[in-house]
Scaffold this active site. Structure first.
Site, PDB file in Angstrom:
ATOM      1  N   HIS A 341       1.361  -0.555  -6.381  1.00  0.00           N
ATOM      2  CA  HIS A 341       0.215  -0.409  -5.485  1.00  0.00           C
ATOM      3  C   HIS A 341       0.538  -0.741  -4.027  1.00  0.00           C
ATOM      4  O   HIS A 341      -0.363  -0.708  -3.186  1.00  0.00           O
ATOM      5  CB  HIS A 341      -0.924  -1.306  -5.987  1.00  0.00           C
ATOM      6  CG  HIS A 341      -0.555  -2.750  -5.935  1.00  0.00           C
ATOM      7  ND1 HIS A 341       0.411  -3.305  -6.766  1.00  0.00           N
ATOM      8  CD2 HIS A 341      -0.971  -3.759  -5.137  1.00  0.00           C
ATOM      9  CE1 HIS A 341       0.558  -4.580  -6.478  1.00  0.00           C
ATOM     10  NE2 HIS A 341      -0.271  -4.885  -5.499  1.00  0.00           N
ATOM     11  N   ASP A 342       1.786  -1.089  -3.735  1.00  0.00           N
ATOM     12  CA  ASP A 342       2.174  -1.391  -2.354  1.00  0.00           C
ATOM     13  C   ASP A 342       3.152  -0.368  -1.794  1.00  0.00           C
ATOM     14  O   ASP A 342       3.543  -0.466  -0.627  1.00  0.00           O
ATOM     15  CB  ASP A 342       2.872  -2.765  -2.286  1.00  0.00           C
ATOM     16  CG  ASP A 342       1.942  -3.909  -2.641  1.00  0.00           C
ATOM     17  OD1 ASP A 342       0.736  -3.795  -2.378  1.00  0.00           O
ATOM     18  OD2 ASP A 342       2.438  -4.918  -3.187  1.00  0.00           O
TER      19      ASP A 342
HETATM   20  C1  NOJ Z   1       1.600  -8.685  -2.852  1.00  0.00           C
HETATM   21  C2  NOJ Z   1       0.637  -7.727  -3.479  1.00  0.00           C
HETATM   22  O1  NOJ Z   1       1.337  -6.816  -4.277  1.00  0.00           O
HETATM   23  C3  NOJ Z   1      -0.112  -7.066  -2.336  1.00  0.00           C
HETATM   24  O2  NOJ Z   1      -0.887  -5.987  -2.762  1.00  0.00           O
HETATM   25  C4  NOJ Z   1      -0.951  -8.123  -1.666  1.00  0.00           C
HETATM   26  O3  NOJ Z   1      -1.582  -7.560  -0.541  1.00  0.00           O
HETATM   27  C5  NOJ Z   1      -0.085  -9.288  -1.200  1.00  0.00           C
HETATM   28  N1  NOJ Z   1       0.859  -9.710  -2.187  1.00  0.00           N
HETATM   29  C6  NOJ Z   1      -0.932 -10.470  -0.834  1.00  0.00           C
HETATM   30  O4  NOJ Z   1      -1.489 -11.043  -1.982  1.00  0.00           O
END
Ligand code: NOJ
Length: 569
Positions: A341-342
């Site tokens: 999701h990132d």
């Molecule tokens: C990593 C997570 O995968 C991401 O989606 C999130 O924004 C950050 N950590 C902060 O929790």
């Protein structure tokens, strides 16, 4: 390269994991946001696909400024996703479908709307003050942050609070203040939170940025480093070597404490997978040491994010496999992650090339390790190009001022994406308006990726040649064949005649049972490739291109970008 064959691997080393981003999976109440009852309605689909474990991104109560990674209450469910009773039903139903369930735990920070933080910031002598990291600013006047520490997303990670004239520390965004794990009450509360969910039957946790739990107590400045952009396996960024804020030595003890909590539970064993950006040797340290009984005593596994940006060519893939095998031999276990999701979806990085995506799936599901499949990866869902100005993602919004040329530089000409919305668009179930994610009249929280009319589950279910059916077949083969989910791995050396070919064997033998040897061949080139004469007992178990059949005593010709599995018993 080979690892010992083990016939007693725990379930979590053999499993396949499917990541659901709850907001985008299935909306059951027509508010444009996915929810728990929606997920429950799709468990049959996941079971038929052959998934064994489901990891859910956070759905705890949250102001949703980082879509759940900013938790306001770790023990209740955000109303847009459902209720505690929906959550308990979800756990029960997943188990009833013979699958395991993994929750996402954000231990490093809470939301700034968490009652603990609201209390903590209210006065310097509040009992919760020390639950977060508060410090005076630099002299004179205290109007400068306590030191030079940057957050992971750029800029100082210290934020000034006028009310008490002090600064609080946040590794990620300003509304995500870090918890202080040097305070024993915090530790106890968070450890009990893990037990709260384990008692409800959760089978494991994915641990958010677990490499940032502790920082240097003396608040020493981070030294300068000649590197600006963050990257997955190197924690230097924004011209700092973040030695005092990332991978602090206390983190490695902390993960062992976490492990002991998980070990309080058995039948089934529970597991931890850590989100850690680090080179292999540090990733391995997070997994702990090998104990006398041949197990590890840290995290059960960490993601190895090197795969995310590995090019689809033989030398890169060969190096990836070989590095995984060198650094994570039994009792360690690699993970195979290509999307999440990132990150920009893998298929978008592969130029929407279905044969390459199939080949990638063969690698992901046949090499030794635990595969993590991101929702929609099985149908080749693509990234949607949503502009930074329209972003809901708080990281993208932070950078929406970037001029185009700078943006192109940071995203390496569009090879990675800065807007995480792009990979979080609603799941594409069918070709109806809104792709079956929500009602056709509803406004989904993110726009659908426009190609959903052709890229969707319904359409691919009926097409035997689809990516979805490729995943389904591979998952079934992996489940049926212990060599694939529990066997040793032997990567064949490259040879000049076939340098675009990757070959590895997976072998399994349990006590005196008949063993199993499978050979996987991946042709990573545009030209057909003839491979060694294979003997007559050999069976073609799977091919991305042809029908399966016993092989006669002939050479095997691999089509361009074909991947096959042979039973070479
Ligand atoms: C990593 C997570 O995968 C991401 O989606 C999130 O924004 C950050 N950590 C902060 O929790």
């Amino acid at each position: 390269m080979s690892n010992n064959i083990r016939d007693d691997l725990p379930w979590w080393k053999k499993t396949t994991v499917y990541q659901i981003y709850p907001r985008s999976f299935k909306d059951s109440n027509q508010d444009g946001i996915g929810d728990i009852p929606g997920i429950i309605s799709k468990l049959d689909y996941l079971q038929e696909l052959g998934i064994e474990t489901i990891w859910l991104s956070p759905f705890f109560d949250s102001p949703q400024r980082d879509h759940g990674y900013d938790v306001r209450d770790y023990r209740s469910i955000a109303s847009e996703y459902g209720t505690m009773s929906d959550c308990e039903r979800l756990i029960r139903e997943i188990h009833a479908h013979n699958m395991f369930v993994v929750f996402d735990m954000v231990l490093n920070h809470t939301s700034d709307m968490h009652p603990w933080f609201i209390e903590s910031r209210s006065s310097r002598d509040n009992p919760k003050r020390d639950w977060y990291i508060w410090r005076d600013g630099r002299k004179p006047g205290g109007r400068k942050p306590p030191n030079n520490w940057n957050s992971m997303v750029g800029g100082s990670g210290w934020h000034y609070d006028e009310l008490t004239d002090q600064w609080y520390w946040a590794q990620f965004l300003p509304f995500q203040p870090d918890l202080n794990y040097r305070n024993s009450e915090v530790k106890k509360e968070m450890f009990d939170t893990l037990r709260f969910w384990l008692d409800k039957g959760v089978d494991g946790f994915r641990l958010d940025i677990i490499h940032t739990i502790y920082e240097d107590e003396q608040l020493r400045d981070n030294p300068y480093a000649m590197k600006y952009l963050p990257s997955e396996e190197d924690s230097r960024s924004f011209f700092h070597d973040n030695i005092h804020t990332i991978h602090h030595r206390d983190n490695f003890l902390f993960v062992k404490e976490l492990r002991r909590i998980l070990d309080e539970y058995s039948d089934p064993e529970r597991f931890l997978v850590g989100e850690v950006g680090a080179p292999y040797d540090i990733l391995k340290r997070y997994c702990g040491d090998v104990t006398n009984d041949g197990r590890t005593d840290g995290l059960h596994m960490t993601f190895q994010f090197k795969s995310l940006n590995t090019n689809m060519n033989a030398s890169s893939i060969r190096k990836l496999i070989s590095d995984f095998e060198t650094h994570f031999p039994e009792p360690y276990i690699p993970t195979w992650v290509f999307s999440n999701h990132d990150q920009m979806r893998r298929i978008s990085k592969l130029g929407n090339d279905i044969p390459l995506a199939k080949l990638n799936a063969v690698l992901q599901l046949t090499a030794r390790g635990v595969p993590f499949i991101y929702y929609g990866e099985e149908i080749g869902m693509l990234d949607h190009n949503i502009s930074l100005h329209d972003a809901q993602d708080p990281v993208a919004r932070k950078y929406s001022w970037l001029p185009r040329p700078l943006l192109a530089l940071i995203t390496r000409g569009g090879k990675i994406s800065l807007n995480r919305d792009n990979c979080r668009t609603p799941m594409q179930w069918d070709s109806s308006d809104n792709a079956g994610f929500t009602g056709s009249e509803v406004h989904p929280w993110l726009p659908l990726e426009p190609r959903y009319h052709s890229i969707n589950v319904e359409r691919q279910e009926s097409d035997m040649d689809s990516l979805l059916n490729c995943y389904k077949t591979l998952l079934q083969i992996r489940k049926r064949n212990p060599a694939l989910h529990a066997g040793s791995m032997h990567l064949h050396p490259s040879n000049t005649a076939s340098k675009h070919l990757i070959v590895y064997d997976r072998k399994y033998r349990r006590n005196d049972m008949v063993g199993q040897s499978l050979r996987i061949l991946l042709n990573l080139s545009r030209t057909p490739m003839e491979v060694d004469r294979i003997d007559s007992d050999c069976v073609l178990l799977f091919s991305t291109h042809k029908d399966t059949h016993p092989l006669d005593d002939r050479d095997v010709i691999l089509e361009p970008f074909e991947g096959i599995i042979l039973d070479i018993q």
